[in-house]
Each structure stands twice: as structure tokens, then as C-alpha cells.
Design an enzyme around this catalytic site. Structure first.
Site, mmCIF file in Angstrom:
data_model
loop_
_atom_site.group_PDB
_atom_site.id
_atom_site.type_symbol
_atom_site.label_atom_id
_atom_site.label_comp_id
_atom_site.label_asym_id
_atom_site.label_seq_id
_atom_site.Cartn_x
_atom_site.Cartn_y
_atom_site.Cartn_z
ATOM 1 N N CYS A 101 -82.715 -65.677 -8.518
ATOM 2 C CA CYS A 101 -83.002 -64.397 -9.186
ATOM 3 C C CYS A 101 -84.441 -64.376 -9.714
ATOM 4 O O CYS A 101 -84.825 -65.243 -10.504
ATOM 5 C CB CYS A 101 -82.021 -64.219 -10.336
ATOM 6 S SG CYS A 101 -82.494 -62.938 -11.519
ATOM 7 N N TRP B 286 -71.229 -63.791 -10.723
ATOM 8 C CA TRP B 286 -71.932 -65.073 -10.796
ATOM 9 C C TRP B 286 -70.949 -66.167 -11.230
ATOM 10 O O TRP B 286 -70.205 -65.972 -12.190
ATOM 11 C CB TRP B 286 -73.089 -65.021 -11.788
ATOM 12 C CG TRP B 286 -74.248 -64.170 -11.355
ATOM 13 C CD1 TRP B 286 -74.675 -63.005 -11.943
ATOM 14 C CD2 TRP B 286 -75.133 -64.404 -10.256
ATOM 15 N NE1 TRP B 286 -75.768 -62.520 -11.273
ATOM 16 C CE2 TRP B 286 -76.070 -63.345 -10.223
ATOM 17 C CE3 TRP B 286 -75.229 -65.392 -9.289
ATOM 18 C CZ2 TRP B 286 -77.086 -63.249 -9.270
ATOM 19 C CZ3 TRP B 286 -76.242 -65.309 -8.340
ATOM 20 C CH2 TRP B 286 -77.157 -64.265 -8.333
ATOM 21 N N GLU C 246 -82.476 -59.562 -21.304
ATOM 22 C CA GLU C 246 -83.594 -58.866 -20.678
ATOM 23 C C GLU C 246 -84.753 -59.855 -20.506
ATOM 24 O O GLU C 246 -85.399 -60.256 -21.494
ATOM 25 C CB GLU C 246 -84.047 -57.659 -21.494
ATOM 26 C CG GLU C 246 -85.288 -56.985 -21.009
ATOM 27 C CD GLU C 246 -85.338 -56.795 -19.500
ATOM 28 O OE1 GLU C 246 -86.287 -57.323 -18.868
ATOM 29 O OE2 GLU C 246 -84.415 -56.170 -18.939
ATOM 30 N N SER C 247 -85.037 -60.252 -19.255
ATOM 31 C CA SER C 247 -86.015 -61.324 -18.994
ATOM 32 C C SER C 247 -87.394 -61.053 -19.589
ATOM 33 O O SER C 247 -88.059 -61.967 -20.078
ATOM 34 C CB SER C 247 -86.157 -61.535 -17.489
ATOM 35 O OG SER C 247 -86.687 -60.372 -16.862
ATOM 36 N N TYR D 198 -87.121 -54.536 -4.352
ATOM 37 C CA TYR D 198 -85.702 -54.142 -4.249
ATOM 38 C C TYR D 198 -85.576 -52.701 -3.793
ATOM 39 O O TYR D 198 -84.665 -52.351 -3.037
ATOM 40 C CB TYR D 198 -85.003 -54.355 -5.593
ATOM 41 C CG TYR D 198 -84.681 -55.809 -5.875
ATOM 42 C CD1 TYR D 198 -85.637 -56.668 -6.372
ATOM 43 C CD2 TYR D 198 -83.413 -56.307 -5.610
ATOM 44 C CE1 TYR D 198 -85.352 -58.001 -6.604
ATOM 45 C CE2 TYR D 198 -83.107 -57.642 -5.850
ATOM 46 C CZ TYR D 198 -84.083 -58.480 -6.352
ATOM 47 O OH TYR D 198 -83.787 -59.802 -6.573
HETATM 48 N N1 GSH Z 1 -83.584 -56.216 -16.434
HETATM 49 C C1 GSH Z 1 -82.889 -57.434 -16.237
HETATM 50 C C2 GSH Z 1 -82.389 -57.486 -14.795
HETATM 51 C C3 GSH Z 1 -81.532 -58.698 -14.528
HETATM 52 C C4 GSH Z 1 -80.831 -58.567 -13.183
HETATM 53 O O1 GSH Z 1 -80.777 -57.482 -12.591
HETATM 54 N N2 GSH Z 1 -80.272 -59.690 -12.675
HETATM 55 C C5 GSH Z 1 -79.515 -59.640 -11.445
HETATM 56 C C6 GSH Z 1 -79.738 -60.878 -10.626
HETATM 57 S S1 GSH Z 1 -81.223 -60.877 -9.730
HETATM 58 C C7 GSH Z 1 -78.026 -59.578 -11.786
HETATM 59 O O2 GSH Z 1 -77.493 -60.475 -12.395
HETATM 60 N N3 GSH Z 1 -77.380 -58.500 -11.344
HETATM 61 C C8 GSH Z 1 -75.965 -58.462 -11.418
HETATM 62 C C9 GSH Z 1 -75.417 -57.618 -12.430
HETATM 63 O O3 GSH Z 1 -76.173 -56.856 -12.978
HETATM 64 O O4 GSH Z 1 -74.207 -57.755 -12.627
HETATM 65 C C10 GSH Z 1 -83.843 -58.610 -16.488
HETATM 66 O O5 GSH Z 1 -85.007 -58.498 -16.098
HETATM 67 O O6 GSH Z 1 -83.380 -59.593 -17.060
#
Ligand code: GSH
Length: 346
Positions: A57, A97, A157-158, A211
Site C-alpha cells: 500500500c 486485510w 490517515e497516512s 489509481y
Molecule cells: N487516505 C488514506 C487512504 C488509505 C487507503 O486507502 N488504504 C487502502 C490500501 S492501499 C485500503 O486499506 N483500502 C481498503 C479499505 O479502505 O477498506 C491514507 O492515506 O491513509
């Protein structure tokens, strides 16, 4: 319901999201946990906090980069899920996950040594979803910053986790002294506004733009994202070439560089194919290629997101479960990132 105003250098506008999704656009959702390290609820303490990530990710890659570059490997613990989410046959349902270090990766035919069981909550959960459910949330995304003392999610939030780790690195027990530790977001106002502007452009056109190109099911939306992506690469190449600066804002490595790296690191071996971003390789951009190799050589960067996880994660459930192995010319990846000279200076 009025659409939440978002900071688009952090997240995607949710305006008319449902209709946009219906018309084939990939629209990323918002993160619900926005606690802040250093405030009264979550005081910065060494050994108290924990990160949950998937190494494939790119958003998780931001926080593993920060953890390593800031010397926090010894004071913030880390769990790693398997790069592919659960399949249709899983009792808990698909697209979740999972913590499963025994799971076999089709790429290697073996387990991935970096994957772990769940150790942060003390409950040994199998699924990330269960960590959210314990707090009444139906979210399921990674990364997660977790407080092991209160057994609570701090933030998911990263962009904010990255900023907090930088702001609180010393109090969190960084192994690096102030002089040796990079400051990813220096207090100089003009530099901060340069970083903020770059963050916004790079998030929209590159990080999330990839994306938008790869996951949208509408040709026009894909084509617009494709153009925005490569126009932005041209702009960044010109920026580095303008005065031969080593990093995006000049001599110092900052948050803007850190946030660009996860996408460019994945471009040639993954996104070129998986996200249909086959306009060019990063290898075709001499300055950006040298920048990529320069960042790859920094402390802890090579360990921050093993490429096997990226390849397994992005191709492992699509593409007939067969994972593309290239490129191998002029050199295979990630070995090529140790060779800045591979890109011919124009
Ligand atoms: N805005 C969030 C996005 C995090 C995100 O979209 N992670 C993805 C993995 S690349 C995820 O876990 N998506 C699955 C979900 O939202 O359930 C960040 O930047 O932390």
C-alpha cells in the site's frame, strides 16, 4: 448531506462522489480516525504506539518511510498484513486485510517473511476489520496508528500520521539525535508553503492520480488521469533539472519528496502495467531517476516496502494470479534503484 470540506492535499473531494463512482470514476473514501499524537488523549511516549500496514500500500509506505528515516524503528512497533486481501471463499467475506504470515505468495511460491500475526491489540485478531469493529467502526483500511496503552486507534490517515511522527520524533524516542534526524516539515513559512503546494499537486496527479488511471472504468477519465500523471512527471523533471537540485524543494529531503517516492518506486515494476501508465518509465526521466536512486539510498528506505509485496499485492488477485516479473532490461528491480547511471543524461 453536505459534502465534507476536505484538504485535497490529504484526501480526495467527496463532492458528488456517488454519481462520479456510478460514471466509472475511482473515488477514494475518507479516513474516520483523526486523533493527534502529542495532544492530551495521545501523549508522545516511546514504546506506546504501534503501526499496522500492508507493504504494497503506497499510503502505508509513507508511514514506514517516516518510521525508518526518523529512527523510530525501536520505539514504534509494526505489524504487517498479507499483501492480498481475503478471497471470495473467506468465511468473513472478500476484500479484507488479513494477518497471515503462513499464506503463500504466488510470486515466490513461499510465505513472505515480513508478514506478521496481529500483536498490537493483545487479542491476536485475524482481520484488520476486527480492530475497527472493536471501536464500533466499519472501516477496514490500512495504515493504522494504534495506542497499545488505551487499546484505541489514534489515526488512520497516512498524511497526518507522517506529520505527527515528524513533529513528535524526539518525544517518541527516536534513535537519531536532532542533528542527524531529517526534519520533514521545517518551520520556515515559505518552505512550508512550497511543500504544501507540491503535496497537493503530487497527491492529485500522481499518488491518487495513478489509481484514477488504473481503477477507473471510463476511457475519458482514464485518459485525463494519464495526461495529468505524465504532465506532472514532466513538471517535476524540469523542476529538478532547473538548478540540478538533489530534492524537490532544494538541498533538503522533505515531506514532499517522501510523499512522491511510494508512487515512483512502484511505477516501472508495477504501475506501468497494472495502472496502464505506460506512457514512459521513470528510467526515461534522467533527473527523476537519479532522484529516485538518491532517496532509495537514504537510511531505511530500501527496507520500507519490499517490492515482492508490491508485485504480489497489485497483481496477485487479478491477472489470472500470474505476476509479471519485469522489467529486467537494462536491469531488474529493485536492484536498478542502486544504479543512478542507468538513466542516460540528455
Ligand atoms: N487516505 C488514506 C487512504 C488509505 C487507503 O486507502 N488504504 C487502502 C490500501 S492501499 C485500503 O486499506 N483500502 C481498503 C479499505 O479502505 O477498506 C491514507 O492515506 O491513509
Amino acid at each position: 448531506m453536505t459534502d465534507k470540506i476536505v484538504n485535497t492535499s490529504v484526501e480526495e473531494s467527496q463532492t458528488d462522489a456517488a454519481n462520479r463512482r456510478a460514471s466509472g470514476e475511482f473515488v477514494r473514501g475518507l479516513s474516520g480516525f483523526r486523533g493527534y499524537l502529542g495532544d492530551k488523549d495521545f501523549p508522545a511516549e516511546s514504546g506506546r504506539y504501534h503501526l499496522i500496514v500492508a507493504f504494497n500500500c503506497p499510503w502505508c509506505h509513507r508511514v514506514t518511510l517516516a518510521r525508518n528515516l526518523l529512527g523510530l524503528e525501536g520505539s514504534i512497533t509494526l505489524d504487517v498484513v498479507f499483501p492480498n486481501r481475503t478471497g471470495n471463499g473467506d468465511a468473513a467475506g472478500p476484500n479484507l486485510w488479513e494477518f497471515n504470515p503462513a499464506r503463500i505468495a504466488t510470486l515466490t511460491g513461499d510465505a513472505l517473511p515480513e508478514c506478521t500475526v496481529e500483536t498490537g491489540t493483545g487479542k491476536g485478531h485475524r482481520l484488520v476489520k476486527q480492530i475497527y469493529a472493536a471501536e464500533g467502526s466499519n472501516e477496514g483500511s490500512v495504515p493504522i496508528l494504534y495506542d497499545k496503552k488505551q487499546n484505541r486507534i489514534v489515526n488512520n490517515e497516512s498524511a497526518e500520521i507522517l506529520r505527527m511522527l515528524n513533529d513528535q520524533a524526539a518525544a517518541l524516542g527516536s534513535s537519531l539525535g536532532d542533528a542527524d534526524r531529517p526534519n520533514l516539515y521545517p518551520s520556515d513559512i515559505s518552505l512550508r508553503s512550497k511543500i504544501d503546494t507540491l503535496n497537493g499537486e503530487i497527491y492529485t496527479n500522481i499518488n491518487n492520480g495513478a489509481y484514477k488511471a488504473g481503477f477507473s472504468s471510463d476511457q475519458a477519465i482514464y485518459a485525463a488521469a494519464f495526461d495529468n500523471y505524465f504532465n506532472m512527471l514532466d513538471t517535476l523533471e524540469a523542476r529538478l533539472a532547473s538548478d540540478d537540485r538533489p530534492f524537490l524543494t532544494g538541498d533538503a529531503f522533505t515531506e514532499a519528496d517522501l510523499r512522491l517516492f511510494p508512487t515512483l518506486y512502484r511505477h516501472d515494476p508495477v504501475y506501468y502495467l497494472r495502472m496502464k501508465l505506460n506512457g514512459a518509465r521513470i528510467l526515461d526521466y534522467p533527473k527523476l531517476w537519479r532522484w529516485l536512486c538518491r532517496v532509495y539510498a537514504l537510511r531505511g528506505v530500501a527496507q520500507s516496502s519490499p517490492l515482492d509485496h508490491c508485485r504480489q499485492g497489485y497483481f496477485g488477485r487479478s491477472w489470472n494470479n500470474v505476476i509479471p516479473l519485469g522489467p529486467t532490461k537494462p536491469m531488474s528491480y529493485p536492484k536498478a534503484y542502486k544504479h543512478p547511471d542507468l538513466a542516460k543524461l540528455r
